[in-house]
Design a protein around this motif. Sequence first.
Motif, PDB file in Angstrom:
ATOM      1  N   ALA A  34      44.360  45.246   6.806  1.00 39.87           N
ATOM      2  CA  ALA A  34      44.014  45.526   8.199  1.00 39.87           C
ATOM      3  C   ALA A  34      43.813  44.230   8.967  1.00 39.87           C
ATOM      4  N   ARG A  35      43.168  43.262   8.348  1.00 38.14           N
ATOM      5  CA  ARG A  35      42.910  41.973   8.997  1.00 38.14           C
ATOM      6  C   ARG A  35      44.208  41.217   9.246  1.00 38.14           C
ATOM      7  N   SER A  36      45.078  41.187   8.253  1.00 40.69           N
ATOM      8  CA  SER A  36      46.301  40.389   8.382  1.00 40.69           C
ATOM      9  C   SER A  36      47.320  41.011   9.336  1.00 40.69           C
ATOM     10  N   ARG A  37      47.341  42.337   9.454  1.00 37.61           N
ATOM     11  CA  ARG A  37      48.308  42.990  10.350  1.00 37.61           C
ATOM     12  C   ARG A  37      48.171  42.527  11.790  1.00 37.61           C
ATOM     13  N   VAL A  38      46.946  42.257  12.221  1.00 34.10           N
ATOM     14  CA  VAL A  38      46.727  41.859  13.612  1.00 34.10           C
ATOM     15  C   VAL A  38      46.132  40.460  13.733  1.00 34.10           C
ATOM     16  N   GLU A  42      38.112  39.509  11.116  1.00 32.81           N
ATOM     17  CA  GLU A  42      37.537  40.372  10.087  1.00 32.81           C
ATOM     18  C   GLU A  42      38.403  41.596   9.839  1.00 32.81           C
ATOM     19  N   GLY A  43      38.356  42.066   8.605  1.00 34.02           N
ATOM     20  CA  GLY A  43      38.920  43.349   8.230  1.00 34.02           C
ATOM     21  C   GLY A  43      37.876  44.077   7.416  1.00 34.02           C
ATOM     22  N   ALA A  44      37.861  45.387   7.490  1.00 29.31           N
ATOM     23  CA  ALA A  44      36.883  46.168   6.730  1.00 29.31           C
ATOM     24  C   ALA A  44      37.534  47.447   6.235  1.00 29.31           C
ATOM     25  N   ALA A  45      36.963  47.988   5.182  1.00 28.77           N
ATOM     26  CA  ALA A  45      37.392  49.290   4.670  1.00 28.77           C
ATOM     27  C   ALA A  45      36.166  50.003   4.129  1.00 28.77           C
ATOM     28  N   VAL A  46      36.134  51.311   4.313  1.00 28.94           N
ATOM     29  CA  VAL A  46      35.039  52.126   3.789  1.00 28.94           C
ATOM     30  C   VAL A  46      35.617  53.304   3.022  1.00 28.94           C
ATOM     31  N   ASP A  50      34.284  61.948  -0.083  1.00 26.66           N
ATOM     32  CA  ASP A  50      35.416  62.631  -0.716  1.00 26.66           C
ATOM     33  C   ASP A  50      36.441  61.666  -1.290  1.00 26.66           C
ATOM     34  N   GLY A  51      36.152  60.358  -1.215  1.00 27.49           N
ATOM     35  CA  GLY A  51      37.075  59.362  -1.735  1.00 27.49           C
ATOM     36  C   GLY A  51      38.137  58.912  -0.738  1.00 27.49           C
ATOM     37  N   ARG A  52      38.084  59.442   0.485  1.00 29.08           N
ATOM     38  CA  ARG A  52      39.034  59.018   1.510  1.00 29.08           C
ATOM     39  C   ARG A  52      38.654  57.620   1.996  1.00 29.08           C
ATOM     40  N   THR A  53      39.652  56.823   2.329  1.00 30.12           N
ATOM     41  CA  THR A  53      39.393  55.454   2.765  1.00 30.12           C
ATOM     42  C   THR A  53      39.861  55.255   4.207  1.00 30.12           C
ATOM     43  N   TYR A  54      39.162  54.351   4.877  1.00 34.01           N
ATOM     44  CA  TYR A  54      39.454  54.027   6.266  1.00 34.01           C
ATOM     45  C   TYR A  54      39.382  52.518   6.396  1.00 34.01           C
ATOM     46  N   ALA A  55      40.380  51.924   7.040  1.00 34.08           N
ATOM     47  CA  ALA A  55      40.417  50.474   7.198  1.00 34.08           C
ATOM     48  C   ALA A  55      40.568  50.134   8.673  1.00 34.08           C
ATOM     49  N   ALA A  56      40.031  48.987   9.052  1.00 39.43           N
ATOM     50  CA  ALA A  56      40.107  48.555  10.444  1.00 39.43           C
ATOM     51  C   ALA A  56      39.963  47.044  10.524  1.00 39.43           C
ATOM     52  N   ALA A  57      40.364  46.508  11.652  1.00 41.29           N
ATOM     53  CA  ALA A  57      40.204  45.086  11.944  1.00 41.29           C
ATOM     54  C   ALA A  57      39.284  44.938  13.146  1.00 41.29           C
ATOM     55  N   SER A  63      36.803  43.710  27.671  1.00 40.91           N
ATOM     56  CA  SER A  63      35.882  44.799  27.991  1.00 40.91           C
ATOM     57  C   SER A  63      35.264  45.483  26.777  1.00 40.91           C
ATOM     58  N   LEU A  64      35.665  45.101  25.557  1.00 35.94           N
ATOM     59  CA  LEU A  64      35.175  45.776  24.357  1.00 35.94           C
ATOM     60  C   LEU A  64      35.243  44.848  23.160  1.00 35.94           C
ATOM     61  N   THR A  65      34.147  44.788  22.416  1.00 37.19           N
ATOM     62  CA  THR A  65      34.127  44.033  21.175  1.00 37.19           C
ATOM     63  C   THR A  65      33.543  44.926  20.084  1.00 37.19           C
ATOM     64  N   LEU A  66      34.277  45.083  18.985  1.00 42.06           N
ATOM     65  CA  LEU A  66      33.814  45.866  17.829  1.00 42.06           C
ATOM     66  C   LEU A  66      34.059  45.062  16.574  1.00 42.06           C
ATOM     67  N   THR A  67      33.107  45.119  15.652  1.00 41.20           N
ATOM     68  CA  THR A  67      33.356  44.497  14.363  1.00 41.20           C
ATOM     69  C   THR A  67      34.283  45.411  13.570  1.00 41.20           C
ATOM     70  N   ALA A  68      34.907  44.860  12.573  1.00 34.64           N
ATOM     71  CA  ALA A  68      35.801  45.658  11.724  1.00 34.64           C
ATOM     72  C   ALA A  68      35.027  46.786  11.041  1.00 34.64           C
ATOM     73  N   LEU A  69      33.810  46.494  10.598  1.00 32.86           N
ATOM     74  CA  LEU A  69      33.012  47.518   9.930  1.00 32.86           C
ATOM     75  C   LEU A  69      32.637  48.639  10.901  1.00 32.86           C
ATOM     76  N   GLN A  70      32.258  48.300  12.127  1.00 32.84           N
ATOM     77  CA  GLN A  70      31.943  49.335  13.116  1.00 32.84           C
ATOM     78  C   GLN A  70      33.129  50.260  13.331  1.00 32.84           C
ATOM     79  N   LEU A  71      34.319  49.687  13.437  1.00 32.67           N
ATOM     80  CA  LEU A  71      35.506  50.501  13.685  1.00 32.67           C
ATOM     81  C   LEU A  71      35.889  51.335  12.472  1.00 32.67           C
ATOM     82  N   ALA A  72      35.745  50.791  11.274  1.00 29.07           N
ATOM     83  CA  ALA A  72      36.054  51.558  10.057  1.00 29.07           C
ATOM     84  C   ALA A  72      35.088  52.731   9.908  1.00 29.07           C
TER      85      ALA A  72
END
Length: 100
Positions: A34-38, A42-46, A50-57, A63-72
Amino acid sequence: MPETPAVPAALPTPADPAELSAEDAKLVVLARGARSRVAAVEGAAVRDQDGRTYAAASVALPSLTLTALQLAVASAVAAGASRLEAAVVVTEASTLDGAG
C-alpha cells in the motif's frame, strides 16, 4: 532508512519479518505494498475478527490528512468489522505519527 514494521507494544519488534507468523507477515507485505503503490510515507494493514485484511497508505492533501492506520481501520469498520486482531504500520519516518 529501512522500513520497520510496527507491532503492538505487547509483542517484541522482530528484526526480521520472517520471525512473524504467516498471518502477521502477510500484514507487513500488504502494508508495504500500500505504501509503495502511492509512494506514501506510511503504509498500514489490519486484520479483523474474521481474518479479513485491509491495507491503506497515508493521505496528505491540503484539506485532509489521515495516517495509514486511521485509513486502514476506517476501511475495516466500513466493511463491518467489529474487532481488530492485529495491525502493522511500516514507515520511512523514524517515529510513528501520534494521531494514528
